[in-house]
Design a protein around this motif. Sequence first.
Motif, short mmCIF file in Angstrom:
data_model
loop_
_atom_site.label_atom_id
_atom_site.label_comp_id
_atom_site.label_asym_id
_atom_site.label_seq_id
_atom_site.Cartn_x
_atom_site.Cartn_y
_atom_site.Cartn_z
N UNK A 215 5.05 12.49 -11.82
CA UNK A 215 5.25 13.04 -10.48
C UNK A 215 4.17 12.60 -9.51
N UNK A 216 2.95 12.56 -10.00
CA UNK A 216 1.83 12.11 -9.18
C UNK A 216 2.02 10.66 -8.76
N UNK A 217 2.36 9.82 -9.71
CA UNK A 217 2.58 8.40 -9.42
C UNK A 217 3.75 8.24 -8.45
N UNK A 218 4.85 8.93 -8.73
CA UNK A 218 6.04 8.83 -7.87
C UNK A 218 5.74 9.28 -6.45
N UNK A 219 5.02 10.38 -6.32
CA UNK A 219 4.66 10.87 -4.99
C UNK A 219 3.78 9.89 -4.24
N UNK A 220 2.78 9.35 -4.93
CA UNK A 220 1.86 8.41 -4.28
C UNK A 220 2.56 7.11 -3.91
N UNK A 221 3.41 6.60 -4.79
CA UNK A 221 4.13 5.36 -4.48
C UNK A 221 5.08 5.58 -3.30
N UNK A 222 5.73 6.72 -3.26
CA UNK A 222 6.63 7.03 -2.14
C UNK A 222 5.84 7.13 -0.85
N UNK A 223 4.73 7.83 -0.88
CA UNK A 223 3.88 8.00 0.30
C UNK A 223 3.37 6.65 0.80
N UNK A 224 3.01 5.78 -0.13
CA UNK A 224 2.48 4.46 0.22
C UNK A 224 3.49 3.65 1.02
N UNK A 225 4.77 3.80 0.68
CA UNK A 225 5.79 2.97 1.31
C UNK A 225 6.62 3.70 2.36
N UNK A 226 6.24 4.93 2.72
CA UNK A 226 7.04 5.62 3.72
C UNK A 226 6.87 4.95 5.07
N UNK B 6 -5.29 12.27 -3.02
CA UNK B 6 -4.46 13.37 -3.50
C UNK B 6 -5.06 14.08 -4.72
N UNK B 7 -5.94 13.40 -5.44
CA UNK B 7 -6.63 14.09 -6.53
C UNK B 7 -7.63 15.11 -6.00
N UNK B 8 -7.98 15.03 -4.72
CA UNK B 8 -8.86 16.00 -4.08
C UNK B 8 -8.09 17.21 -3.55
N UNK B 9 -6.77 17.09 -3.46
CA UNK B 9 -5.95 18.14 -2.89
C UNK B 9 -5.84 19.32 -3.87
N UNK B 10 -6.14 20.51 -3.38
CA UNK B 10 -6.18 21.70 -4.24
C UNK B 10 -4.82 21.98 -4.89
N UNK B 11 -3.73 21.67 -4.21
CA UNK B 11 -2.40 21.93 -4.77
C UNK B 11 -2.07 20.97 -5.91
N UNK B 12 -2.42 19.71 -5.72
CA UNK B 12 -2.23 18.72 -6.78
C UNK B 12 -3.11 19.08 -7.97
N UNK B 13 -4.34 19.46 -7.69
CA UNK B 13 -5.25 19.87 -8.76
C UNK B 13 -4.69 21.06 -9.53
N UNK B 14 -4.15 22.05 -8.82
CA UNK B 14 -3.61 23.24 -9.48
C UNK B 14 -2.43 22.88 -10.38
N UNK B 15 -1.56 22.00 -9.92
CA UNK B 15 -0.40 21.61 -10.74
C UNK B 15 -0.83 20.78 -11.94
#
Length: 148
Positions: free
Chosen positions: A123-134, A47-56
């Motif tokens: 937000x980054x951590x929360x998103x990644x943790x949520x994605x990990x356990x979806x 997700x650190x490679x994602x242009x939208x995450x980078x922009x935010x």
Amino acid sequence: MKAGEILRRLESKGITLKKMLDTALELYIGEDVERIREKLKPLMLHYLKDVNVQALFMAALLLEENFKVKGDPVNLVADELIGINIAEYIGGKIALFNFFYYDTKKPGILKELPPFLDDAVGGFIAGCMTKLFEPMNFDSAETPSGGR
């Protein structure tokens, strides 16, 4: 921009991948923390490679450098909006709840960061943790049926 570039910019503010992993796992309730860390690290790097995450993240970095506020005033919500958007972009609406959990508890590095960066990283951590356990790979036999 490459993942390494945004990570270098974050590291210049004391935000390392290791610190983000440690912070994410500080609120993790479960077993086999090292296995979770091993799965979370490549997900974060992805997700650190994602242009939208980078922009935010870049918005948060530029705001910290160029928009001075004293402390974290209650009427400032732009920082929360950045964190919410990163969380939901990565982990969907469920990540919103995770974001508020991390934002309220302020584990690890989050308690040390200024307003825009603590919410962006949270937000980054929360998103990644949520994605990990979806839930993944549901088939029709595992989904509840409408009439029962």
